[in-house]
Design an enzyme around this catalytic site. Structure first.
Site: not given
Lengths: 399, 140
Positions: A216, A193, A114, A190, A356
């Site tokens: 999220k 998700q 991302h 990261d 993104c």
């Protein structure tokens, strides 16, 4: 089980509404909304500053929220930094780690990142003179880990996603941790998700730093988390200065506090942190093996349904192993944005575009982007059916 | 929520717009000026080429990687701007914006089908992009 979970989310109690955009923004459990409202009603005060009743309540609530995050991550409280979001966490980390980088140093990211885990490094590299190189992906969008020679003696940081926000492909973090640590590099992950699909133990994975977003993970917007190993956070300089993060202050300088306060300059998003704590407590109470089984069963149904549609190509792994219930696809003769629009008219919320992740779009030959349907524990079979039916009708309009 | 089925064929995907989108885009071989613009929301990209003679647009070519609305609007831009004075053509983007966002009249009759896009704010950029590229190619 999904029925019970859905009752927790007030917004889902609407006929004909099929929310498949959780990878962009997960919906809020009613308890989270109530916790945020209750906090502002009973404990709205700044933290770690006041002595009055509301301030004491705010301190307790904020600390309890940090404890909830720590529990969710199997971590210690002082390893949990509250930020304004995942993007903020990753930018802060790049600035803090990047402070010591310069010419001759290397940061290894991936084309699957991302923008939030790529652009901070690229922009900083222009100022500091270090280089950023990227791991490639295979045709399914999975990071190619067969050749990790990019992670060499010049490498100081490896920054990768735990799971792609486009393909849903899950990264083998332990493998990258081994490679990074073998050359003395730090591993930044990261987790934006990954976290919405169950508790994570970043330390056990081998990560050195791990970031995720509250919105999220069934929490409020404006809140994120940066986790770091205690000993590594202690070595990092602050990147934002202000109140709440310094001890001694004089006109000749200031002495920053220990983590996590060192990285929480100014008034933190207190009510949002409280909401996130409640969200993660809710998540921690779910039967995740059962939830995952349902999510992946629906993902299989979606993948099979997409395969049966004319001219549709799934972007990402077709096998359920090592993927999340985040499914992207393209359809011949239909621009993703047009598909997303027509699906929206049928009450099906998906996302169309580049997500993104422009370098990944380029790597996968998706110049016009793709459509993404992202599932969550509250997704049911009717949502998937509505998407497949909607696509069938959209093709009739667009082709 | 919307009424399933009927809205699928909603006005913005009317045949007139689909026909405009289906027109093949052609770039100019030797343009006097070119401009490329992206729409970060949906990833649309428009390239617009111009040839100018005595302050008027003599020829206009374009290329589009984009959604149906963007392609259709680019066709209208390419057809309608030829023969216009550069100063007038450069104002089209603002006038299309007024048409979409403030209820203004279509600055070009061929844009009438796009009045149906007005309620869809997230799609305004798709229609505007070719006209913004035109203004950029004209140095505005």
């Amino acid at each position: 089980m999904t029925v019970a979970i859905r009752t927790v989310f007030p917004v889902l109690d609407r006929a004909g509404f099929h929310y498949l955009d959780s990878a962009a923004m997960a919906q809020l459990p009613g308890a989270v909304m109530e916790a945020v409202a209750h906090h502002d009603l009973t404990a709205r005060a700044n933290v770690h500053r006041g002595l009055h009743e509301l301030a004491r309540r705010a301190d307790d609530a904020y600390d309890a929220a940090r404890q909830s995050v720590a529990r969710f991550l199997s971590a210690e409280m002082d390893e949990v930094v509250f930020t304004g979001g995942c993007t903020m966490a990753l930018n802060m980390l790049a600035l803090a780690l990047g402070e010591a980088l310069g010419p001759g140093d290397r940061v290894v990211a991936s084309v699957a990142e991302h923008h939030s885990n790529l652009l901070p490094w690229l922009m900083l590299a222009q100022r500091k003179g270090f280089e950023v190189v990227t791991l490639a992906v295979d045709d399914d969008g999975r990071l190619r880990l067969d050749d990790l020679s990019l992670i060499n003696e010049h490498c100081r940081v490896v920054a990768v996603t735990h799971a792609s926000n486009v393909t849903g492909a899950v990264t083998d973090i332990p493998r990258l941790a081994e490679a990074a640590h073998a050359v003395g590099a730090r591993l930044v992950v990261d987790g934006a998700q990954m976290v919405p699909h169950g508790p994570v133990n970043p330390r056990a994975l081998g990560a050195d730093f791990y970031a995720f977003a509250g919105h999220k993970a069934y929490g409020p917007t404006g809140i994120g988390v940066l986790w770091g190993r205690r000993e590594l956070l202690a070595q990092l300089p602050p990147v934002l200065w202000g109140g709440g993060m310094v001890g001694m202050v004089g006109l000749d300088g200031a002495l920053p506090l220990d983590p996590p306060q060192r990285f929480e300059a100014g008034t933190p998003p207190v009510a949002q942190a409280v909401g996130l704590g409640v969200a993660l407590d809710w998540m921690s109470g779910l039967d995740w093996p059962a939830v995952t089984a349902v999510e992946m069963s629906l993902t299989r149904h979606l993948l099979d349904g997409l395969a049966a549609l004319d001219g549709v190509r799934v972007v990402g792994p077709l096998k359920l192993e090592a993927r999340l219930p985040v499914v992207s696809f393209v359809a011949e003769g239909c621009h993703p944005h047009d598909l997303a629009h027509l699906l929206a008219e049928r009450g099906v919320a998906v996302r169309g575009g580049a997500h993104c992740a422009r370098p990944l779009m380029t790597a996968l030959g998706l110049e016009e982007g793709c459509v993404r349907a992202s599932l969550a524990p509250y997704t049911n079979r009717a949502d998937v059916e509505a998407l497949l039916d909607g696509l069938d009708l959209a093709f009739k309009v667009l082709r | 929520m919307s009424n399933p089925g009927e809205n699928m064929t909603e006005a913005i995907y009317q045949q007139e717009i689909k026909d405009l989108a289906a027109v093949a885009a052609r770039r100019l071989d030797v343009p006097d000026a070119s401009a490329t613009l992206d729409n970060p929301l949906c990833g649309d990209t428009v390239v617009l080429d111009l040839r100018l003679t005595d302050g008027r647009i003599e020829a206009l070519g374009h290329g589009v990687k984009g959604c149906l609305l963007c392609k259709a609007a680019a066709t209208v831009a390419a057809r309608s701007a030829v023969g216009l004075e550069a100063d007038v053509a450069a104002t089209l983007a603002d006038r299309v914006s007024v048409m979409l966002k403030q209820g203004g009249e279509p600055p070009i009759p061929a844009l009438a089908p796009f009045l149906t896009v007005r309620p869809h704010k997230s799609r305004h950029g798709c229609v505007l992009l070719p006209f913004k590229a035109l203004a950029k190619a004209l140095g505005r």
